[in-house]
Design an enzyme around this catalytic site. Structure first.
Site, PDB file in Angstrom:
ATOM      1  N   ARG A  21      63.247  63.573  24.891  1.00  0.00           N
ATOM      2  CA  ARG A  21      64.659  63.990  24.771  1.00  0.00           C
ATOM      3  C   ARG A  21      65.657  62.898  25.099  1.00  0.00           C
ATOM      4  O   ARG A  21      66.732  62.846  24.485  1.00  0.00           O
ATOM      5  CB  ARG A  21      64.924  65.280  25.535  1.00  0.00           C
ATOM      6  CG  ARG A  21      64.957  65.235  26.992  1.00  0.00           C
ATOM      7  CD  ARG A  21      64.249  66.397  27.624  1.00  0.00           C
ATOM      8  NE  ARG A  21      62.809  66.182  27.555  1.00  0.00           N
ATOM      9  CZ  ARG A  21      61.967  66.999  26.916  1.00  0.00           C
ATOM     10  NH1 ARG A  21      62.405  68.073  26.346  1.00  0.00           N
ATOM     11  NH2 ARG A  21      60.670  66.710  26.884  1.00  0.00           N
ATOM     12  N   THR A  22      65.341  62.032  26.039  1.00  0.00           N
ATOM     13  CA  THR A  22      66.316  60.971  26.338  1.00  0.00           C
ATOM     14  C   THR A  22      66.413  60.039  25.137  1.00  0.00           C
ATOM     15  O   THR A  22      67.513  59.657  24.713  1.00  0.00           O
ATOM     16  CB  THR A  22      65.897  60.190  27.596  1.00  0.00           C
ATOM     17  OG1 THR A  22      65.596  61.121  28.624  1.00  0.00           O
ATOM     18  CG2 THR A  22      67.006  59.263  28.064  1.00  0.00           C
ATOM     19  N   LYS A  34      52.376  38.747  22.757  1.00  0.00           N
ATOM     20  CA  LYS A  34      52.064  37.310  22.707  1.00  0.00           C
ATOM     21  C   LYS A  34      52.421  36.616  24.018  1.00  0.00           C
ATOM     22  O   LYS A  34      52.366  35.405  24.114  1.00  0.00           O
ATOM     23  CB  LYS A  34      52.829  36.664  21.547  1.00  0.00           C
ATOM     24  CG  LYS A  34      52.392  37.175  20.187  1.00  0.00           C
ATOM     25  CD  LYS A  34      53.142  36.490  19.056  1.00  0.00           C
ATOM     26  CE  LYS A  34      54.327  37.302  18.611  1.00  0.00           C
ATOM     27  NZ  LYS A  34      55.042  36.775  17.468  1.00  0.00           N
ATOM     28  N   ARG A  87      64.530  52.459  28.646  1.00  0.00           N
ATOM     29  CA  ARG A  87      63.674  53.187  29.592  1.00  0.00           C
ATOM     30  C   ARG A  87      62.486  52.280  29.897  1.00  0.00           C
ATOM     31  O   ARG A  87      61.810  51.796  28.989  1.00  0.00           O
ATOM     32  CB  ARG A  87      63.184  54.511  29.025  1.00  0.00           C
ATOM     33  CG  ARG A  87      62.112  55.089  29.954  1.00  0.00           C
ATOM     34  CD  ARG A  87      61.775  56.505  29.641  1.00  0.00           C
ATOM     35  NE  ARG A  87      62.878  57.393  29.977  1.00  0.00           N
ATOM     36  CZ  ARG A  87      62.743  58.712  30.013  1.00  0.00           C
ATOM     37  NH1 ARG A  87      61.590  59.279  29.753  1.00  0.00           N
ATOM     38  NH2 ARG A  87      63.773  59.474  30.315  1.00  0.00           N
ATOM     39  N   HIS A 113      67.708  57.893  37.104  1.00  0.00           N
ATOM     40  CA  HIS A 113      67.894  58.337  35.718  1.00  0.00           C
ATOM     41  C   HIS A 113      69.357  58.794  35.651  1.00  0.00           C
ATOM     42  O   HIS A 113      69.655  59.977  35.556  1.00  0.00           O
ATOM     43  CB  HIS A 113      66.926  59.493  35.433  1.00  0.00           C
ATOM     44  CG  HIS A 113      66.724  59.809  33.988  1.00  0.00           C
ATOM     45  ND1 HIS A 113      67.527  59.316  32.970  1.00  0.00           N
ATOM     46  CD2 HIS A 113      65.786  60.587  33.369  1.00  0.00           C
ATOM     47  CE1 HIS A 113      67.107  59.790  31.820  1.00  0.00           C
ATOM     48  NE2 HIS A 113      66.045  60.555  32.030  1.00  0.00           N
TER      49      HIS A 113
HETATM   50  N1   CP Z   1      64.509  64.530  30.858  1.00  0.00           N
HETATM   51  C1   CP Z   1      63.865  63.460  30.334  1.00  0.00           C
HETATM   52  O1   CP Z   1      64.071  62.305  30.777  1.00  0.00           O
HETATM   53  O2   CP Z   1      63.019  63.754  29.303  1.00  0.00           O
HETATM   54  P1   CP Z   1      62.192  62.705  28.452  1.00  0.00           P
HETATM   55  O3   CP Z   1      61.221  62.050  29.392  1.00  0.00           O
HETATM   56  O4   CP Z   1      61.539  63.492  27.358  1.00  0.00           O
HETATM   57  O5   CP Z   1      63.152  61.679  27.924  1.00  0.00           O
END
Ligand code: CP
Length: 362
Positions: free
Chosen positions: A90-91, A119, A140, A174
């Protein structure tokens, strides 16, 4: 054998990261405006109120074909890189769609095995390479602190720094999840005096759950909130968060069962066990006691809400989904709109959306 993790020494970084957060933050703002989004501690109440007003406007503007086209043309054609080398549904998708709403072209790397990191290129050099091509990096990464390091690197070492957004860094933070969580709380409590004074229970793996950490930091902006942390032994919220809350005079309690917070909470924020960070197999079956079942609903306040950053496993029984207090699917969708508002704010189009965008409000 992949050659990931080639180590490079960047002069100044080790000294920088030892400084208190208040001294580090100015590097990530430019001309009084947020530039890199790395920690929840960057957001004050003025910023949050402005962001959520913008989120509401973007939601409404995007409803009509004319409004959606206007939003798209206002920002485009810019380019964004989505570097998601830790799993995400979702993120990733909400950032991707937020970018598309705003007219950004997007590129992505989701597996470093498909990039020149295989590499032996360092992740730091990869990020610098992205900045040669795009106007925004959303990242991420499994390593706590990596987003901050690379944002610092671009600001200090590069002659083409671009904004960098932390979309989840190890078990650390987050921040954009916290933004959408607070937006969800605000909308849910709109008719009940707002978030102020509410009791919010955070349940589950609070030790490694970065969403609970980032949300806790944001609560300093909402006077009167009380936090209840309910976790199995060994999974409680970290000492650093407790010290932060004490320093901000935010009341909190630690509980060792879900049952003990059910009837008092205005919001119950369930979380999943984070066993992707589990190095010693410490995740265990007692976690099952921290799952919300249909029979628990009768013990909750009639106007309480149930949240979850998702993905879930068994922490919330699917039978709970139909209860009107279940807010997690709406919470998930709120992510796309808050992230669109965040990107607009970074790129300085917020004022234009408030003024010129008024005519498209549906
Ligand atoms: N809430 C959240 O970070 O979900 P994802 O890990 O699916 O991005």
């Amino acid at each position: 054998m992949p050659k990931y993790g080639f180590r490079q020494h960047f002069e100044g970084w080790e000294e920088f990261k030892k400084r208190p957060i208040g001294e580090r933050l100015p590097v990530f703002f430019k001309d009084g405006r947020i530039f890199d989004v790395l920690f929840s501690q960057q957001f004050d109440r003025t910023f949050l109120d402005s962001l959520y007003d913008l989120t509401n406007r973007i939601r409404r503007i995007a409803k009509s074909r004319e409004g959606a086209r206007w939003l798209h043309d206002l920002h485009g054609p810019r380019r964004a890189m989505l570097y998601f080398v830790q799993p995400s549904t979702r993120t990733f998708l909400s950032f991707l769609n937020a970018c598309h709403i705003l007219g950004f072209y997007t590129s992505e790397i989701r597996d470093p095995q498909t990039s020149s990191e295989i590499k032996g290129e360092s992740p730091e050099d990869s990020i610098r390479t992205f900045s040669s091509y795009v106007d925004l990096i959303v990242m991420r990464h499994p390593q706590a602190g990596f987003a901050e390091k690379t944002a610092w690197l671009l600001n200090i070492y590069s002659d083409r720094p671009v904004p960098l957004i932390n979309a989840g860094s190890g078990s650390d933070q987050h921040p954009t999840q916290a933004l959408l969580d607070v937006y969800t709380l605000q909308r849910s409590f709109e008719q009940r005096g707002g978030i102020e004074g509410k009791v919010i229970a955070l349940v589950g793996d609070l030790k490694r759950g970065r969403t609970a950490r980032s949300l806790s930091y944001l609560m300093k902006n909402y006077p009167g909130v009380k936090l209840l942390y309910a976790a199995p032994p060994g999974f409680q919220i970290g000492e650093d968060i407790k010290e932060f809350l004490s320093g901000q005079n935010i009341p909190f309690e630690e509980h060792d069962s879900l049952a003990s917070v059910l009837s008092t909470a205005d919001a119950i924020y369930m979380t999943r066990i984070q066993d992707e960070h589990d190095e010693r197999g410490e995740s265990q079956s007692q976690y099952e006691e921290f799952c919300l079942r249909k029979q628990d609903l009768a013990r909750m306040k009639s106007d309480a809400i149930i949240m979850h950053p998702l993905p879930r496993r068994g922490e919330i029984d699917v039978a709970v989904d139909k209860d009107p207090r279940a807010m997690y699917w709406r919470q998930e969708r709120n992510g796309m709109w808050t992230r669109a508002a965040l990107i607009s704010t970074i790129f300085g189009s917020d004022e234009e959306i408030r003024t010129q965008g008024q005519r498209f409000l549906v």
